[in-house]
Design a protein around this motif. Structure first.
Motif, mmCIF file in Angstrom:
data_model
loop_
_atom_site.group_PDB
_atom_site.id
_atom_site.type_symbol
_atom_site.label_atom_id
_atom_site.label_comp_id
_atom_site.label_asym_id
_atom_site.label_seq_id
_atom_site.Cartn_x
_atom_site.Cartn_y
_atom_site.Cartn_z
ATOM 1 N N VAL A 93 0.857 -1.187 0.000
ATOM 2 C CA VAL A 93 0.000 0.000 0.000
ATOM 3 C C VAL A 93 0.892 1.235 0.000
ATOM 4 O O VAL A 93 1.895 1.283 0.708
ATOM 5 N N LYS A 94 0.533 2.183 -0.830
ATOM 6 C CA LYS A 94 1.245 3.459 -0.832
ATOM 7 C C LYS A 94 0.351 4.495 -0.170
ATOM 8 O O LYS A 94 -0.736 4.804 -0.661
ATOM 9 N N PHE A 95 0.794 5.019 0.962
ATOM 10 C CA PHE A 95 0.076 6.093 1.639
ATOM 11 C C PHE A 95 1.043 6.816 2.568
ATOM 12 O O PHE A 95 2.060 6.260 2.992
ATOM 13 N N ASN A 96 0.756 8.084 2.830
ATOM 14 C CA ASN A 96 1.621 8.838 3.727
ATOM 15 C C ASN A 96 1.229 8.535 5.165
ATOM 16 O O ASN A 96 0.296 9.092 5.719
ATOM 17 N N LYS A 97 1.958 7.625 5.770
ATOM 18 C CA LYS A 97 1.660 7.122 7.103
ATOM 19 C C LYS A 97 1.682 8.256 8.130
ATOM 20 O O LYS A 97 2.584 9.084 8.132
ATOM 21 N N PRO A 98 0.669 8.322 9.017
ATOM 22 C CA PRO A 98 0.681 9.344 10.071
ATOM 23 C C PRO A 98 1.922 9.214 10.955
ATOM 24 O O PRO A 98 2.507 8.136 11.085
ATOM 25 N N SER A 99 2.308 10.320 11.575
ATOM 26 C CA SER A 99 3.523 10.319 12.388
ATOM 27 C C SER A 99 3.328 9.632 13.733
ATOM 28 O O SER A 99 4.300 9.264 14.391
ATOM 29 N N THR A 100 2.067 9.473 14.169
ATOM 30 C CA THR A 100 1.793 8.788 15.432
ATOM 31 C C THR A 100 0.701 7.750 15.211
ATOM 32 O O THR A 100 0.050 7.721 14.171
ATOM 33 N N GLY A 101 0.480 6.893 16.235
ATOM 34 C CA GLY A 101 -0.613 5.927 16.173
ATOM 35 C C GLY A 101 -0.159 4.524 15.832
ATOM 36 O O GLY A 101 1.014 4.261 15.542
ATOM 37 N N ASN A 102 -1.114 3.597 15.864
ATOM 38 C CA ASN A 102 -0.884 2.184 15.561
ATOM 39 C C ASN A 102 -1.616 1.801 14.284
ATOM 40 O O ASN A 102 -2.792 2.118 14.120
ATOM 41 N N ILE A 103 -0.907 1.115 13.397
ATOM 42 C CA ILE A 103 -1.473 0.692 12.122
ATOM 43 C C ILE A 103 -1.584 -0.826 12.121
ATOM 44 O O ILE A 103 -0.619 -1.530 12.443
#
Length: 661
Positions: A93-103
């Motif tokens: 997956v191509k996406f701009n991952k958030p700087s915080t949080g759990n994926i």
């Protein structure tokens, strides 16, 4: 049936799917949002989160919830999803991952966990060297799991086919609320195949407008034999015009365009006779700008990645630049310039500079030629907005001064270079009015820059200090003037003295053809009126002063201007002073104000006072004349005043900050 074969424009099952005017071979899962402008079947099931898609570029944006721990899941709800863990086990997956949080990559068969990880959070792997491409390895028999104890193997999934009634990416526990964009979701036979696919995708595309044309640049693709450029407009995003093919470099100028129209561009690479993909469309708008009609731009020296310059869609002037630096013989940077045929100066405001390195730079430059060993002088700011002066007095030999340190360093935004014969002076400013001068440089006798009648190049530049990275520098208020500056102001201040008068003081480092200074004043609700004309003390440095003995109660604004011998007037700056009635202290209670009622004490001759409440934007929300008793005044305000910070003003003279709850 695999649901991805049902999405007519977005997916393919081991077949060639034609998108627009070109074909791409898709693996089993092939969802390409930027190519199709559609996200049929996808949703965010999280209450309070939302999905939106740019109708032109196709980028799909997920906005998380507004609760204290932000969340936004991305789920397919259009049917079942079949994952082939034998032939196509790499889910990317191509996406701009958030700087915080759990994926978490989650399915109806359980959430994905790497072998031996013991957790479902943040199990994605960033593809090395990619721009926000992440993957999950579901290879059967690898020890990967779907669920806490469920291995992905032949026993659980005969034939390696994983049928999912739920397929989603869960993003939770974000401490900072950030939107994030999705570009595509695909599956591959191996990480090597994913790497090869990404390697053929053109990245880093930049497009900037000029008068009647748009200039583009992009990062090179390994083993690319050529590049293709397609263009479309917002009113017809699926009809693309192929404007250029067979391009062997990494830049292109699209000419013959209509000023004021926004154009969108996609750039693809041809590798081994096959055309690759694109990140997303980039926009640019050509603009008519007579001030830049004679400007050009180019890379100087060893730049690495190709740079670019021009106008962004918001009207700012932008430079995208790589390059080694400007401090050595083998320098490299991007330069936008015109010629200067006489004495004169260039001024520019540096609005921003992407921090690719602590030594990245942006500023103004004067140079005798366009070769990388040309003599030059530059006034520059780094990402911390501290100032530096650099110059080359003999070809290829660089000298530079220490950063200017006067207490304002770190707050500079404006830079200036002034040319007077062989002498060039660099200056810096916080506000574009008060300038701090750096040392002047006198160029060598053999340098063309010593003669004011010999043309030199003058312009703005940027350098990333890394040949493999592009920085972006944004400028505004770029001005190039032939002729000397009438006045170089180094200080201007206004202060209230103990007698209730206002002392104005200003200092100039030089004057040229200056007739006089004009001092004007206005109150908060009035217009500027003339106070005095102060005659010039002649060319050279000088100190000036003026005292306003009749300042009015409240805020007084003082405008200082300079008037040439030919009558031309130039504003030099405005200063403000708050003049209060002698001995007055305003006491407000309660503060914060509740129930729209408060009191204040105020000693004056009468038993009335004019009260005004102003918000921080300067808008009056309440005004009234109120009666008092022995200096105590009670005020009731309308219920419509919103909670927040305001300024209480009494008799247009005394001010106090108050808070409404």
């Amino acid at each position: 049936m695999n649901i991805f074969t049902k999405l007519s424009l977005t997916t393919a099952l081991m077949t060639s799917t034609v998108i627009g005017a070109y074909a791409q071979i898709g693996p089993q899962i092939d969802v390409d949002f930027v190519a199709t402008k559609s996200y049929t079947g996808w949703m965010t099931p999280t209450s309070g989160a939302s999905l939106s898609q740019d109708a032109v570029t196709g980028v799909l944006t997920l906005s998380p919830t507004t609760t204290s721990k932000y969340r936004g899941d991305f789920r397919y709800t259009g049917g079942t999803v079949s994952i082939d863990a034998i032939n196509y086990p790499i889910i990317a997956v191509k996406f701009n991952k958030p700087s915080t949080g759990n994926i978490t990559f989650d399915t109806s068969n359980g959430d994905y966990r790497k072998p031996g990880s013991g957790t479902q959070n943040n199990q994605q792997t960033l593809l090395p060297g990619s721009d926000n491409v992440y993957y999950y390895d579901l290879t059967s028999g690898s020890g990967a799991q779907l669920g806490a104890s469920n291995l992905i193997d032949e026993t659980r999934f005969p034939g390696g086919t994983i049928t999912c009634t739920s397929f989603q990416f869960k993003i939770a526990d974000m401490t900072v609320r950030e939107n994030y964009d999705f570009y595509w979701i695909k599956s591959f036979a191996s990480v090597a195949d994913l790497t090869a696919y990404v390697a053929k995708t053109v990245t880093g595309v930049k497009a900037l407008g000029w008068d009647g044309h748009v200039d583009l640049n992009w990062k090179p693709v390994t083993n690319a034999t050529s590049y293709t450029i397609r263009r479309f407009t917002a009113d017809n995003p699926l009809t693309k015009t192929e404007v250029a093919t067979g391009i062997t470099g990494t830049s292109y100028s699209n000419t013959g365009l209509t000023n004021g129209t926004t154009y969108y561009y996609e750039v693809t690479a041809v590798v081994e006779s096959a055309e690759g993909g694109f990140e997303s469309a980039v926009a640019a708008k050509p603009v008519a700008n007579t001030a830049f009609a004679s400007w050009n731009h180019q890379d100087i020296g060893t730049a690495g990645l190709t740079g670019n310059a021009g106008f962004s869609t918001d009207g700012t002037f932008t430079i995208n630049a790589a390059g080694k630096d400007v401090w050595n013989n083998d320098e490299g940077f991007h330069y936008a310039y015109q010629t200067l045929d006489a004495d004169g100066y260039i001024v520019a405001k540096v609005n921003g500079l992407v921090n690719t390195h602590a030594s990245a730079k942006a500023g103004v430059m004067i140079r005798e030629g366009l070769g990388n060993t040309s003599r030059e002088i530059l006034a520059t700011l780094n990402p911390a907005f501290t100032a530096e002066l650099g110059y080359t007095k003999t070809g290829g030999s660089i000298k530079y001064d220490l950063p200017v340190t006067d207490g304002a360093s770190g707050n500079y935004r404006w830079v200036k270079l002034s040319r007077s014969g062989a002498v060039i002076t660099a200056s810096y400013s916080v506000d574009g009015t008060i300038w701090v001068e750096g040392p002047s440089v006198t160029f060598d006798a053999e340098s063309p820059m010593k003669n004011a009648d010999v043309p030199v190049y003058v312009g703005v530049f940027a350098v990333s200090h890394d040949v493999n990275k592009l920085t972006t520098a944004t400028f505004s208020d770029i001005t190039v003037v032939e002729g000397t500056l009438p006045v170089s102001l180094t200080n201007y201040d206004a202060k209230l003295n103990s007698n209730g008068q206002v002392n104005l003081n200003w200092t100039v480092s030089s004057e040229n053809n200056n007739n006089y200074f004009l001092v004007e004043r206005k109150s908060e609700d009035g217009a500027f009126s003339q106070l005095a004309k102060i005659s010039s003390k002649g060319n050279g440095a000088a100190v000036y002063a003026y005292t306003d003995a009749n300042a009015v109660a409240g805020i007084n604004y003082y405008r200082l201007s300079q008037v040439d011998l030919n009558g031309k007037q130039t504003e030099l700056g405005i200063r403000s002073v708050n003049v209060s009635l002698t001995g007055q202290v305003l006491s407000v209670f309660p503060n914060p104000i509740t129930n729209n009622q408060f009191s204040f004490t105020y000693k004056q001759a009468g038993n009335t006072a004019f009260v005004k409440i102003v918000d921080l934007a300067g808008k009056t929300v309440f005004s009234q004349t109120v009666k008092g008793n022995d200096g105590l005044f009670n005020v009731s305000t309308p219920a419509g005043i919103k909670a927040g910070i305001y300024i209480l003003e009494v008799d247009q003279a005394i001010k106090q900050k108050v808070v409404f709850k």
